[in-house]
Design a protein around this motif. Sequence first.
Motif, PDB file in Angstrom:
ATOM      1  N   CYS A 381       0.827  -1.200   0.000  1.00 51.70           N
ATOM      2  CA  CYS A 381       0.000   0.000   0.000  1.00 51.70           C
ATOM      3  C   CYS A 381       0.866   1.258   0.000  1.00 51.70           C
ATOM      4  O   CYS A 381       0.545   2.252  -0.663  1.00 51.70           O
ATOM      5  CB  CYS A 381      -0.927  -0.010   1.209  1.00 51.70           C
ATOM      6  SG  CYS A 381      -2.199   1.260   1.168  1.00 51.70           S
ATOM      7  N   GLY A 382       1.968   1.226   0.729  1.00 48.05           N
ATOM      8  CA  GLY A 382       2.863   2.372   0.756  1.00 48.05           C
ATOM      9  C   GLY A 382       3.454   2.672  -0.604  1.00 48.05           C
ATOM     10  O   GLY A 382       3.578   3.842  -1.005  1.00 48.05           O
ATOM     11  N   ALA A 383       3.826   1.626  -1.344  1.00 52.42           N
ATOM     12  CA  ALA A 383       4.361   1.816  -2.692  1.00 52.42           C
ATOM     13  C   ALA A 383       3.300   2.395  -3.627  1.00 52.42           C
ATOM     14  O   ALA A 383       3.585   3.275  -4.453  1.00 52.42           O
ATOM     15  CB  ALA A 383       4.878   0.485  -3.232  1.00 52.42           C
ATOM     16  N   MET A 384       2.071   1.920  -3.486  1.00 53.24           N
ATOM     17  CA  MET A 384       0.972   2.475  -4.293  1.00 53.24           C
ATOM     18  C   MET A 384       0.728   3.941  -3.966  1.00 53.24           C
ATOM     19  O   MET A 384       0.563   4.774  -4.869  1.00 53.24           O
ATOM     20  CB  MET A 384      -0.306   1.663  -4.048  1.00 53.24           C
ATOM     21  CG  MET A 384      -0.298   0.252  -4.612  1.00 53.24           C
ATOM     22  SD  MET A 384      -1.815  -0.620  -4.140  1.00 53.24           S
ATOM     23  CE  MET A 384      -1.916  -1.834  -5.471  1.00 53.24           C
ATOM     24  N   ARG A 385       0.702   4.257  -2.680  1.00 51.53           N
ATOM     25  CA  ARG A 385       0.447   5.635  -2.251  1.00 51.53           C
ATOM     26  C   ARG A 385       1.525   6.582  -2.802  1.00 51.53           C
ATOM     27  O   ARG A 385       1.230   7.683  -3.254  1.00 51.53           O
ATOM     28  CB  ARG A 385       0.421   5.712  -0.732  1.00 51.53           C
ATOM     29  CG  ARG A 385       0.011   7.087  -0.189  1.00 51.53           C
ATOM     30  CD  ARG A 385       0.181   7.169   1.317  1.00 51.53           C
ATOM     31  NE  ARG A 385      -0.600   6.156   2.013  1.00 51.53           N
ATOM     32  CZ  ARG A 385      -0.094   5.100   2.644  1.00 51.53           C
ATOM     33  NH1 ARG A 385       1.216   4.899   2.647  1.00 51.53           N
ATOM     34  NH2 ARG A 385      -0.872   4.241   3.262  1.00 51.53           N
ATOM     35  N   GLU A 386       2.769   6.132  -2.781  1.00 52.62           N
ATOM     36  CA  GLU A 386       3.872   6.957  -3.296  1.00 52.62           C
ATOM     37  C   GLU A 386       3.679   7.250  -4.779  1.00 52.62           C
ATOM     38  O   GLU A 386       3.893   8.381  -5.233  1.00 52.62           O
ATOM     39  CB  GLU A 386       5.194   6.245  -3.049  1.00 52.62           C
ATOM     40  CG  GLU A 386       6.409   7.063  -3.464  1.00 52.62           C
ATOM     41  CD  GLU A 386       7.712   6.384  -3.114  1.00 52.62           C
ATOM     42  OE1 GLU A 386       8.747   6.747  -3.695  1.00 52.62           O
ATOM     43  OE2 GLU A 386       7.706   5.494  -2.233  1.00 52.62           O
ATOM     44  N   LEU A 387       3.264   6.242  -5.536  1.00 48.86           N
ATOM     45  CA  LEU A 387       3.036   6.454  -6.971  1.00 48.86           C
ATOM     46  C   LEU A 387       1.853   7.378  -7.219  1.00 48.86           C
ATOM     47  O   LEU A 387       1.878   8.199  -8.157  1.00 48.86           O
ATOM     48  CB  LEU A 387       2.817   5.096  -7.655  1.00 48.86           C
ATOM     49  CG  LEU A 387       4.073   4.214  -7.768  1.00 48.86           C
ATOM     50  CD1 LEU A 387       3.694   2.786  -8.122  1.00 48.86           C
ATOM     51  CD2 LEU A 387       5.027   4.784  -8.818  1.00 48.86           C
ATOM     52  N   ILE A 388       0.827   7.265  -6.403  1.00 46.25           N
ATOM     53  CA  ILE A 388      -0.334   8.184  -6.528  1.00 46.25           C
ATOM     54  C   ILE A 388       0.104   9.616  -6.262  1.00 46.25           C
ATOM     55  O   ILE A 388      -0.240  10.550  -6.997  1.00 46.25           O
ATOM     56  CB  ILE A 388      -1.452   7.762  -5.562  1.00 46.25           C
ATOM     57  CG1 ILE A 388      -2.053   6.423  -5.991  1.00 46.25           C
ATOM     58  CG2 ILE A 388      -2.542   8.842  -5.503  1.00 46.25           C
ATOM     59  CD1 ILE A 388      -3.009   5.828  -4.973  1.00 46.25           C
ATOM     60  N   GLU A 389       0.886   9.792  -5.214  1.00 44.93           N
ATOM     61  CA  GLU A 389       1.309  11.146  -4.846  1.00 44.93           C
ATOM     62  C   GLU A 389       2.200  11.761  -5.926  1.00 44.93           C
ATOM     63  O   GLU A 389       2.183  12.992  -6.131  1.00 44.93           O
ATOM     64  CB  GLU A 389       2.042  11.125  -3.501  1.00 44.93           C
ATOM     65  CG  GLU A 389       1.134  10.819  -2.313  1.00 44.93           C
ATOM     66  CD  GLU A 389       0.002  11.826  -2.205  1.00 44.93           C
ATOM     67  OE1 GLU A 389       0.271  13.021  -2.144  1.00 44.93           O
ATOM     68  OE2 GLU A 389      -1.172  11.387  -2.200  1.00 44.93           O
TER      69      GLU A 389
END
Length: 392
Positions: A381-389
Amino acid sequence: MNQLEFIPLDQPYVGESAPGITQATRTRPTLLCLSHLRWGFVYQRPQQLMSRLGRDYDVVFFEEPVFDDVMGPGLRLESVAEGVCVLVPVLPPGLDEAQLIDAQRRLIDAWLALGDVGELLLWYWTPMSLPFTEHLQAQVVVYDCMDELSAFRFAPPAMLAMEQRLLQRADLVFTGGHSLWEAKRQHHANVHAMPSSVDISHFGQARQPLPDPPDQAEIPHPRLGFFGVIDERFDIQLVAELAVRRPDWHIVLIGPVVKIDEASLPRLANIHYLGSRPYEALPAYLAGWDVALMPFAHNESTRYISPTKTPEYLAGGCPVVSTAVRDVVKGYGNSGVVSIADTPEAFIEAVQDALNLRFQSGEIARRADKALDGMSWDKTCGAMRELIECQR
């Protein structure tokens, strides 16, 4: 949580912001998630991700409609986790496809108009939500392709064409496994493989002695277990052959039966259908199994799957026998704790080897821990959130 509310959208709503938006932190982005799966169906990838993303975004989980000619058109709202609410359209029965699309578009627009939702992000689990959301202006559009839905039984004929439209609109594409990543990266420039992960602390409970659930307690050992959805991906014939050839082995099957006729399921004394069980209860069942099974059929619906249950079984300290699902072979085939077999004969031999492995104290846990090294839903989830940001 689980606060239920019905919002009839023909009446004014009294509030400072749209229901489901955290009023005290309205500056947080709103993540509108369009889902073909219901939050309360089976706790899997959508729930794991959205419950974590709710820490940073106001997650609004928009489900497919239910039909009720008494309540009238509106939205059923339920708070299901911190920062996450579920919106369910309630519509009158008998609407045709064009009317369904129009009704859902109007419900979403009316909900957005109720108050300040802040910056809008869109997250699609299914391309079939595109017709009633394509008009929305979003800062970031995410397509999380967890399965090749067009290959599933009863998939809408328009699914493939709709996915092409979604891929053209999406800023960011995630896939539920490496096989899907290899397929989708041919059609989008920003595709990232994000295989489903595991809550190790939750399923790790199964490594300790736990009270056997009452509906499993009387089932003899050896127990071979499976939890998940029983549908067209499930190899019914393989399970039947296993049960017939080894009547001393008992097969425990947990999960809902969908899209297939229950009458087609083998009914033998050593096959035990326990139905759906809550996510919280699964470690207790897993703790009582000797071997975990993944008897997936080889067909179009399993070509790209990356089963979440593989790491869940391993986190519980249970050896696994699986058919040759591509992502399972690639990710776990050399782990020494996941055996691959396709014929009934090979499957029986692999189960016997797994049962023998049970007598090697600590070896299963050692191999499982090595296979799971570095895996967690928080990390994914952290990796996904970073890409979204990066897209904002």
